[in-house]
Design a protein around this motif. Structure first.
Motif, PDB file in Angstrom:
ATOM      1  N   LEU A   1      -7.569   5.429 -12.570  1.00 55.18           N
ATOM      2  CA  LEU A   1      -8.032   4.199 -12.100  1.00 55.18           C
ATOM      3  C   LEU A   1      -7.366   2.882 -12.521  1.00 55.18           C
ATOM      4  CD1 LEU A   1     -11.916   4.998 -12.130  1.00 55.18           C
ATOM      5  CD2 LEU A   1     -10.243   5.016 -10.317  1.00 55.18           C
ATOM      6  N   SER A   2      -7.245   1.919 -11.889  1.00 55.71           N
ATOM      7  CA  SER A   2      -6.799   0.595 -12.515  1.00 55.71           C
ATOM      8  C   SER A   2      -7.855  -0.357 -12.776  1.00 55.71           C
ATOM      9  CB  SER A   2      -5.648   0.139 -11.653  1.00 55.71           C
ATOM     10  OG  SER A   2      -6.374  -0.660 -10.519  1.00 55.71           O
ATOM     11  N   GLN A   3      -7.577  -1.393 -13.719  1.00 54.48           N
ATOM     12  CA  GLN A   3      -8.818  -2.439 -13.995  1.00 54.48           C
ATOM     13  C   GLN A   3      -9.385  -2.994 -12.828  1.00 54.48           C
ATOM     14  OE1 GLN A   3      -6.643  -5.246 -16.511  1.00 54.48           O
ATOM     15  NE2 GLN A   3      -6.512  -3.893 -18.177  1.00 54.48           N
ATOM     16  N   SER A   4      -8.588  -2.919 -11.566  1.00 52.66           N
ATOM     17  CA  SER A   4      -9.298  -3.579 -10.439  1.00 52.66           C
ATOM     18  C   SER A   4     -10.212  -2.358  -9.710  1.00 52.66           C
ATOM     19  CB  SER A   4      -8.373  -4.176  -9.672  1.00 52.66           C
ATOM     20  OG  SER A   4      -7.256  -3.189  -9.217  1.00 52.66           O
ATOM     21  N   ASP A   5     -10.090  -1.159 -10.191  1.00 51.24           N
ATOM     22  CA  ASP A   5     -10.972  -0.091  -9.602  1.00 51.24           C
ATOM     23  C   ASP A   5     -12.328  -0.182 -10.119  1.00 51.24           C
ATOM     24  OD1 ASP A   5      -8.779   0.717  -7.862  1.00 51.24           O
ATOM     25  OD2 ASP A   5      -8.090   1.880  -9.359  1.00 51.24           O
ATOM     26  N   LEU A   6     -12.753  -1.212 -11.098  1.00 53.28           N
ATOM     27  CA  LEU A   6     -13.969  -1.119 -11.782  1.00 53.28           C
ATOM     28  C   LEU A   6     -14.667  -2.326 -11.514  1.00 53.28           C
ATOM     29  CD1 LEU A   6     -12.885   0.589 -14.886  1.00 53.28           C
ATOM     30  CD2 LEU A   6     -13.780   1.734 -13.269  1.00 53.28           C
ATOM     31  N   PRO A   7     -15.156  -2.548 -10.027  1.00 54.06           N
ATOM     32  CA  PRO A   7     -16.017  -3.730  -9.842  1.00 54.06           C
ATOM     33  C   PRO A   7     -17.118  -3.811 -10.274  1.00 54.06           C
ATOM     34  CG  PRO A   7     -15.825  -2.199  -8.067  1.00 54.06           C
ATOM     35  CD  PRO A   7     -14.868  -1.620  -8.830  1.00 54.06           C
ATOM     36  N   GLY A   8     -17.724  -2.801 -11.073  1.00 49.35           N
ATOM     37  CA  GLY A   8     -19.082  -2.666 -11.645  1.00 49.35           C
ATOM     38  C   GLY A   8     -19.364  -3.380 -13.005  1.00 49.35           C
ATOM     39  N   ILE A   9     -17.811  -3.605 -13.461  1.00 44.31           N
ATOM     40  CA  ILE A   9     -17.881  -4.104 -14.660  1.00 44.31           C
ATOM     41  C   ILE A   9     -17.594  -5.638 -14.544  1.00 44.31           C
ATOM     42  CG2 ILE A   9     -16.228  -4.319 -16.839  1.00 44.31           C
ATOM     43  CD1 ILE A   9     -15.728  -1.332 -16.618  1.00 44.31           C
ATOM     44  N   GLY A  10     -16.901  -6.062 -13.516  1.00 44.43           N
ATOM     45  CA  GLY A  10     -16.513  -7.563 -13.173  1.00 44.43           C
ATOM     46  C   GLY A  10     -15.059  -7.540 -12.912  1.00 44.43           C
ATOM     47  N   ALA A  11     -14.480  -8.656 -12.794  1.00 42.88           N
ATOM     48  CA  ALA A  11     -13.209  -8.980 -12.413  1.00 42.88           C
ATOM     49  C   ALA A  11     -12.204  -8.537 -12.937  1.00 42.88           C
ATOM     50  CB  ALA A  11     -13.008 -10.511 -12.375  1.00 42.88           C
ATOM     51  N   GLN A  12     -11.040  -8.109 -12.749  1.00 48.51           N
ATOM     52  CA  GLN A  12      -9.823  -7.311 -13.399  1.00 48.51           C
ATOM     53  C   GLN A  12      -9.867  -8.110 -14.976  1.00 48.51           C
ATOM     54  OE1 GLN A  12      -6.378  -8.771 -13.872  1.00 48.51           O
ATOM     55  NE2 GLN A  12      -5.956  -7.024 -15.047  1.00 48.51           N
ATOM     56  N   SER A  13      -9.767  -9.459 -14.687  1.00 55.09           N
ATOM     57  CA  SER A  13      -9.671  -9.980 -16.118  1.00 55.09           C
ATOM     58  C   SER A  13     -10.735  -9.800 -17.062  1.00 55.09           C
ATOM     59  CB  SER A  13      -9.671 -11.723 -15.851  1.00 55.09           C
ATOM     60  OG  SER A  13     -11.007 -12.082 -15.474  1.00 55.09           O
ATOM     61  N   VAL A  14     -11.975  -9.558 -16.722  1.00 55.57           N
ATOM     62  CA  VAL A  14     -13.069  -9.199 -17.445  1.00 55.57           C
ATOM     63  C   VAL A  14     -12.800  -7.743 -18.166  1.00 55.57           C
ATOM     64  CG1 VAL A  14     -15.529  -8.456 -17.615  1.00 55.57           C
ATOM     65  CG2 VAL A  14     -14.682 -10.391 -16.207  1.00 55.57           C
ATOM     66  N   VAL A  15     -12.400  -6.669 -17.157  1.00 58.37           N
ATOM     67  CA  VAL A  15     -12.029  -5.364 -17.661  1.00 58.37           C
ATOM     68  C   VAL A  15     -10.968  -5.495 -18.540  1.00 58.37           C
ATOM     69  CG1 VAL A  15     -11.157  -3.177 -16.983  1.00 58.37           C
ATOM     70  CG2 VAL A  15     -12.963  -4.433 -15.391  1.00 58.37           C
ATOM     71  N   SER A  16      -9.918  -6.409 -18.463  1.00 55.54           N
ATOM     72  CA  SER A  16      -8.728  -6.414 -19.403  1.00 55.54           C
ATOM     73  C   SER A  16      -9.396  -6.969 -20.695  1.00 55.54           C
ATOM     74  CB  SER A  16      -7.768  -7.385 -18.773  1.00 55.54           C
ATOM     75  OG  SER A  16      -6.779  -7.596 -19.789  1.00 55.54           O
ATOM     76  N   GLU A  17     -10.026  -7.952 -20.675  1.00 53.69           N
ATOM     77  CA  GLU A  17     -10.849  -8.376 -22.172  1.00 53.69           C
ATOM     78  C   GLU A  17     -11.373  -7.429 -22.783  1.00 53.69           C
ATOM     79  OE1 GLU A  17     -13.168 -11.898 -21.118  1.00 53.69           O
ATOM     80  OE2 GLU A  17     -11.099 -13.221 -20.853  1.00 53.69           O
ATOM     81  N   ILE A  18     -12.176  -6.428 -21.986  1.00 57.54           N
ATOM     82  CA  ILE A  18     -13.092  -5.525 -22.652  1.00 57.54           C
ATOM     83  C   ILE A  18     -11.956  -4.549 -23.358  1.00 57.54           C
ATOM     84  CG2 ILE A  18     -14.522  -3.375 -22.285  1.00 57.54           C
ATOM     85  CD1 ILE A  18     -15.732  -5.308 -20.077  1.00 57.54           C
ATOM     86  N   LEU A  19     -11.093  -4.067 -22.335  1.00 59.87           N
ATOM     87  CA  LEU A  19     -10.101  -2.866 -22.725  1.00 59.87           C
ATOM     88  C   LEU A  19      -9.251  -3.536 -24.004  1.00 59.87           C
ATOM     89  CD1 LEU A  19      -8.747  -1.491 -19.629  1.00 59.87           C
ATOM     90  CD2 LEU A  19     -10.350  -0.495 -21.131  1.00 59.87           C
ATOM     91  N   SER A  20      -8.847  -4.737 -24.145  1.00 54.90           N
ATOM     92  CA  SER A  20      -8.256  -5.347 -25.255  1.00 54.90           C
ATOM     93  C   SER A  20      -9.178  -5.802 -26.717  1.00 54.90           C
ATOM     94  CB  SER A  20      -7.685  -6.406 -24.836  1.00 54.90           C
ATOM     95  OG  SER A  20      -8.417  -7.737 -24.715  1.00 54.90           O
ATOM     96  N   GLY A  21     -10.556  -5.425 -26.443  1.00 50.93           N
ATOM     97  CA  GLY A  21     -11.441  -5.805 -27.529  1.00 50.93           C
ATOM     98  C   GLY A  21     -11.921  -7.288 -27.410  1.00 50.93           C
ATOM     99  N   LYS A  22     -11.553  -7.921 -26.634  1.00 48.37           N
ATOM    100  CA  LYS A  22     -11.942  -9.440 -26.887  1.00 48.37           C
ATOM    101  C   LYS A  22     -13.200  -9.684 -26.224  1.00 48.37           C
ATOM    102  CE  LYS A  22      -7.187 -11.169 -26.061  1.00 48.37           C
ATOM    103  NZ  LYS A  22      -6.386 -11.784 -24.959  1.00 48.37           N
ATOM    104  N   ARG A  23     -13.884  -8.519 -25.565  1.00 50.75           N
ATOM    105  CA  ARG A  23     -15.117  -8.636 -24.796  1.00 50.75           C
ATOM    106  C   ARG A  23     -15.944  -7.284 -25.151  1.00 50.75           C
ATOM    107  NH1 ARG A  23     -17.040 -11.154 -19.389  1.00 50.75           N
ATOM    108  NH2 ARG A  23     -15.865 -13.036 -20.100  1.00 50.75           N
ATOM    109  N   GLN A  24     -17.229  -7.147 -25.380  1.00 45.05           N
ATOM    110  CA  GLN A  24     -17.776  -6.097 -25.512  1.00 45.05           C
ATOM    111  C   GLN A  24     -18.459  -5.803 -24.062  1.00 45.05           C
ATOM    112  OE1 GLN A  24     -18.665  -4.223 -28.520  1.00 45.05           O
ATOM    113  NE2 GLN A  24     -17.109  -5.633 -29.443  1.00 45.05           N
ATOM    114  N   LEU A  25     -18.616  -4.384 -23.942  1.00 50.44           N
ATOM    115  CA  LEU A  25     -19.566  -4.042 -22.909  1.00 50.44           C
ATOM    116  C   LEU A  25     -21.088  -4.726 -22.795  1.00 50.44           C
ATOM    117  CD1 LEU A  25     -18.077  -0.321 -22.458  1.00 50.44           C
ATOM    118  CD2 LEU A  25     -17.688  -2.124 -20.629  1.00 50.44           C
ATOM    119  N   ASN A  26     -21.511  -4.845 -21.659  1.00 49.05           N
ATOM    120  CA  ASN A  26     -22.759  -5.119 -22.040  1.00 49.05           C
ATOM    121  C   ASN A  26     -23.686  -3.972 -21.070  1.00 49.05           C
ATOM    122  OD1 ASN A  26     -23.127  -5.729 -18.816  1.00 49.05           O
ATOM    123  ND2 ASN A  26     -22.688  -7.472 -19.238  1.00 49.05           N
ATOM    124  N   LEU A  27     -25.000  -4.190 -21.391  1.00 51.96           N
ATOM    125  CA  LEU A  27     -25.922  -2.936 -20.886  1.00 51.96           C
ATOM    126  C   LEU A  27     -25.660  -2.660 -19.379  1.00 51.96           C
ATOM    127  CD1 LEU A  27     -27.932  -0.859 -21.695  1.00 51.96           C
ATOM    128  CD2 LEU A  27     -29.931  -2.607 -21.330  1.00 51.96           C
TER     129      LEU A  27
END
Length: 133
Positions: free
Chosen positions: A89-115
């Motif tokens: 999967l790519s970052q854009s394959d996870l729409p339930g997390i948010g936009a690709q940019s949100v997934v990127s921020e989570i994977l880079s540690g800039k943002r935490q996963l929410n509930l």
């Protein structure tokens, strides 16, 4: 002495190496090799007469592993990276997390996963929510 105990006593020297909990790496290695051989012999046959021996040795090997080779704890982000790799999967394959940019921020540690995202990921991959906490 019962007939069963007589049979056990007559064959004990041959089976005793398999009926002893591991006390060293050498014991552990011997049991793992025996378990591999037994699994080849037993196959998928749950009713095989040796299946109870497979269960006993398997429990001892598992207990040794838990005590002497504990699995390192993975973070939720590490688990997500692993699952993305495994599923191609790519970052854009996870729409339930948010936009690709949100997934990127989570994977880079800039943002935490929410509930909400954790629940979506757990359902998406069929794993426990604890995987991502």
């Amino acid at each position: 002495m019962s007939a069963l105990i007589e049979q056990v006593a007559a064959h004990w020297e041959f089976v005793s190496p398999l009926l002893r909990k591991p006390r060293s790496e050498e014991d552990y290695d011997r049991l793992v090799a025996a378990l591999d051989e037994l699994l080849e012999l037993v196959g998928e046959e749950e009713a095989h007469p040796l299946m109870s021996l497979v269960d006993i040795i398997g429990e001892w090997v598992e207990a040794w592993d838990h005590q002497h080779r504990p699995m390192p704890k993975a973070t939720g982000v590490e688990a997500l990276r692993y699952l993305m790799r495994e599923h191609g999967l790519s970052q854009s394959d996870l729409p339930g997390i948010g936009a690709q940019s949100v997934v990127s921020e989570i994977l880079s540690g800039k943002r935490q996963l929410n509930l909400r995202q954790i629940r979506w990921l757990a359902e998406r991959f069929g794993v426990s929510v604890e995987t991502f906490i």
